[in-house]
Design a protein around this motif. Structure first.
Motif, PDB file in Angstrom:
ATOM      1  N   ALA A  15       0.873  -1.181   0.000  1.00  0.00           N
ATOM      2  CA  ALA A  15       0.000   0.000   0.000  1.00  0.00           C
ATOM      3  C   ALA A  15       0.906   1.225   0.000  1.00  0.00           C
ATOM      4  O   ALA A  15       1.570   1.519   0.992  1.00  0.00           O
ATOM      5  N   ASP A  16       0.940   1.926  -1.125  1.00  0.00           N
ATOM      6  CA  ASP A  16       1.804   3.096  -1.300  1.00  0.00           C
ATOM      7  C   ASP A  16       0.959   4.349  -1.088  1.00  0.00           C
ATOM      8  O   ASP A  16       0.095   4.683  -1.898  1.00  0.00           O
ATOM      9  N   HIS A  17       1.221   5.031   0.037  1.00  0.00           N
ATOM     10  CA  HIS A  17       0.470   6.244   0.393  1.00  0.00           C
ATOM     11  C   HIS A  17       1.181   7.511  -0.082  1.00  0.00           C
ATOM     12  O   HIS A  17       0.839   8.600   0.353  1.00  0.00           O
ATOM     13  N   GLY A  18       2.194   7.360  -0.919  1.00  0.00           N
ATOM     14  CA  GLY A  18       2.941   8.523  -1.401  1.00  0.00           C
ATOM     15  C   GLY A  18       4.183   8.758  -0.578  1.00  0.00           C
ATOM     16  O   GLY A  18       5.286   8.500  -1.013  1.00  0.00           O
ATOM     17  N   ASN A  19       4.010   9.212   0.672  1.00  0.00           N
ATOM     18  CA  ASN A  19       5.161   9.472   1.542  1.00  0.00           C
ATOM     19  C   ASN A  19       5.419   8.307   2.494  1.00  0.00           C
ATOM     20  O   ASN A  19       6.322   8.368   3.322  1.00  0.00           O
ATOM     21  N   GLU A  20       4.634   7.252   2.386  1.00  0.00           N
ATOM     22  CA  GLU A  20       4.750   6.110   3.297  1.00  0.00           C
ATOM     23  C   GLU A  20       4.293   4.859   2.556  1.00  0.00           C
ATOM     24  O   GLU A  20       3.301   4.888   1.828  1.00  0.00           O
TER      25      GLU A  20
END
Length: 86
Positions: free
Chosen positions: A69-74
């Protein structure tokens, strides 16, 4: 966390995961030798994530499912063994 059921199965699995933030979700499945045998990605998902996987084309054996799960900054990842047995 990530829930995969039934496990073992005949090749049909359901995945469930709660996404607290918008994410790009990637599912990868590797065989026992580390070869990628399945991959897909879906963008802009949020909340209760559920995906039914049809892996009946794969041979009996143990595989490793990697959920990203790629949340952008995490980035959150989980790898779990799955077994196909028919």
């Amino acid at each position: 966390g990530l829930s995969i059921y039934p496990n073992p199965s005949n090749g049909s699995f359901s995945l469930q995961y709660q996404l607290d933030k918008s994410a790009t979700v990637k599912i990868e499945i590797y065989d026992a030798l580390g070869k990628l045998v399945f991959s897909e990605a879906q963008q802009n998902l949020f909340g209760a994530f559920r995906r039914d996987l049809n892996l009946i084309s794969l041979q009996n054996g143990v595989y490793f499912l990697r959920f990203i799960a790629d949340h952008g900054n995490e980035i959150a990842t989980s790898t779990q063994p799955i077994t196909i047995n028919r």
